[in-house]
Write an enzyme that holds these catalytic residues in place. Structure first.
Site, mmCIF file in Angstrom:
data_model
loop_
_atom_site.group_PDB
_atom_site.id
_atom_site.type_symbol
_atom_site.label_atom_id
_atom_site.label_comp_id
_atom_site.label_asym_id
_atom_site.label_seq_id
_atom_site.Cartn_x
_atom_site.Cartn_y
_atom_site.Cartn_z
ATOM 1 N N CYS A 86 0.843 -1.189 0.000
ATOM 2 C CA CYS A 86 0.000 0.000 0.000
ATOM 3 C C CYS A 86 0.881 1.244 0.000
ATOM 4 O O CYS A 86 1.885 1.293 0.716
ATOM 5 C CB CYS A 86 -0.892 -0.014 1.243
ATOM 6 S SG CYS A 86 -2.000 1.389 1.375
ATOM 7 N N HIS B 169 -9.318 -3.479 -1.966
ATOM 8 C CA HIS B 169 -8.310 -2.775 -1.172
ATOM 9 C C HIS B 169 -8.626 -1.278 -1.120
ATOM 10 O O HIS B 169 -8.636 -0.672 -0.048
ATOM 11 C CB HIS B 169 -6.925 -3.012 -1.799
ATOM 12 C CG HIS B 169 -5.809 -2.279 -1.135
ATOM 13 N ND1 HIS B 169 -4.870 -2.915 -0.363
ATOM 14 C CD2 HIS B 169 -5.462 -0.962 -1.136
ATOM 15 C CE1 HIS B 169 -4.000 -2.015 0.089
ATOM 16 N NE2 HIS B 169 -4.341 -0.822 -0.375
ATOM 17 N N GLU B 170 -8.916 -0.684 -2.274
ATOM 18 C CA GLU B 170 -9.178 0.764 -2.320
ATOM 19 C C GLU B 170 -10.498 1.117 -1.632
ATOM 20 O O GLU B 170 -10.593 2.147 -0.956
ATOM 21 C CB GLU B 170 -9.149 1.276 -3.759
ATOM 22 C CG GLU B 170 -7.818 1.097 -4.469
ATOM 23 C CD GLU B 170 -6.617 1.644 -3.722
ATOM 24 O OE1 GLU B 170 -6.755 2.618 -2.957
ATOM 25 O OE2 GLU B 170 -5.513 1.085 -3.889
ATOM 26 N N HIS C 21 -10.102 1.527 2.001
ATOM 27 C CA HIS C 21 -9.618 2.866 2.384
ATOM 28 C C HIS C 21 -10.781 3.833 2.599
ATOM 29 O O HIS C 21 -10.747 4.658 3.518
ATOM 30 C CB HIS C 21 -8.692 3.446 1.311
ATOM 31 C CG HIS C 21 -7.289 2.955 1.380
ATOM 32 N ND1 HIS C 21 -6.453 3.193 2.443
ATOM 33 C CD2 HIS C 21 -6.556 2.237 0.488
ATOM 34 C CE1 HIS C 21 -5.271 2.649 2.207
ATOM 35 N NE2 HIS C 21 -5.312 2.053 1.035
#
Length: 169
Positions: free
Chosen positions: A91, A133-134, A137
């Site tokens: 990341c 993953h994004e 966030h």
């Protein structure tokens, strides 16, 4: 366009839950261009707005080999998940660290494009993992949250040492 500063773990701003984009304005589009430039400058394959201290639901991704096919996802939602997958993830906000993260193998996503038009797509392989993953966030979650407390602590200590060293020099 401008390269934006990427926040690094354990910065508390990374834990902010992003708010939906109400209207896609020219300012939002310029910000998206800056996000894309930042992602390429940092040699990443994805970047969420929260990583650059802008807490709205915007993600840019480019998993293409040629690095010239950026995807823009505004207010993205995963509508369906299936299968099990996972790779050793890294990341931009946790530089130098990697960890195995369980993910769904396939996802269906609905989002707005950079012009505010709704679209949907199905993703698998690296794109599916990157989308998950994004979107983590945008919920204030980092890949290190999936790791053991000991590994997370070691990563945090290492990054804090690097930060102190950089501040002195």
């Amino acid at each position: 366009m401008a390269v934006l500063e990427v926040l690094t773990f354990p910065d508390d701003r990374l834990r902010t839950v992003a708010k939906p984009v109400k209207t896609v304005t020219p300012e939002i589009q310029t910000f998206i261009d800056d996000m894309i430039e930042t992602m390429y400058d940092e040699e990443g394959i994805g970047l969420a707005a929260t990583q650059v201290d802008f807490h709205q639901r915007i993600v840019v991704i480019d998993v293409s080999e040629t690095r010239d096919e950026p995807m823009v996802l505004i207010n993205p939602v995963i509508t369906q998940k299936s299968g099990d997958d996972g790779i050793e993830e890294g990341c931009l906000s946790v530089p130098g660290a990697k960890g195995m993260v369980p993910r769904s193998a396939e996802v269906s996503v609905t989002a707005l494009d950079r012009d505010g038009n709704e679209f949907s797509f199905d993703a698998d392989d690296l794109l599916a993992i990157c989308v998950q993953h994004e979107l983590d966030h945008l919920e204030g979650k980092l890949f290190v949250d999936y790791l053991s407390p000991l590994k997370r602590k070691r990563i945090k200590e290492k990054l804090e040492k690097i930060k102190k060293f950089n501040e002195k020099n």
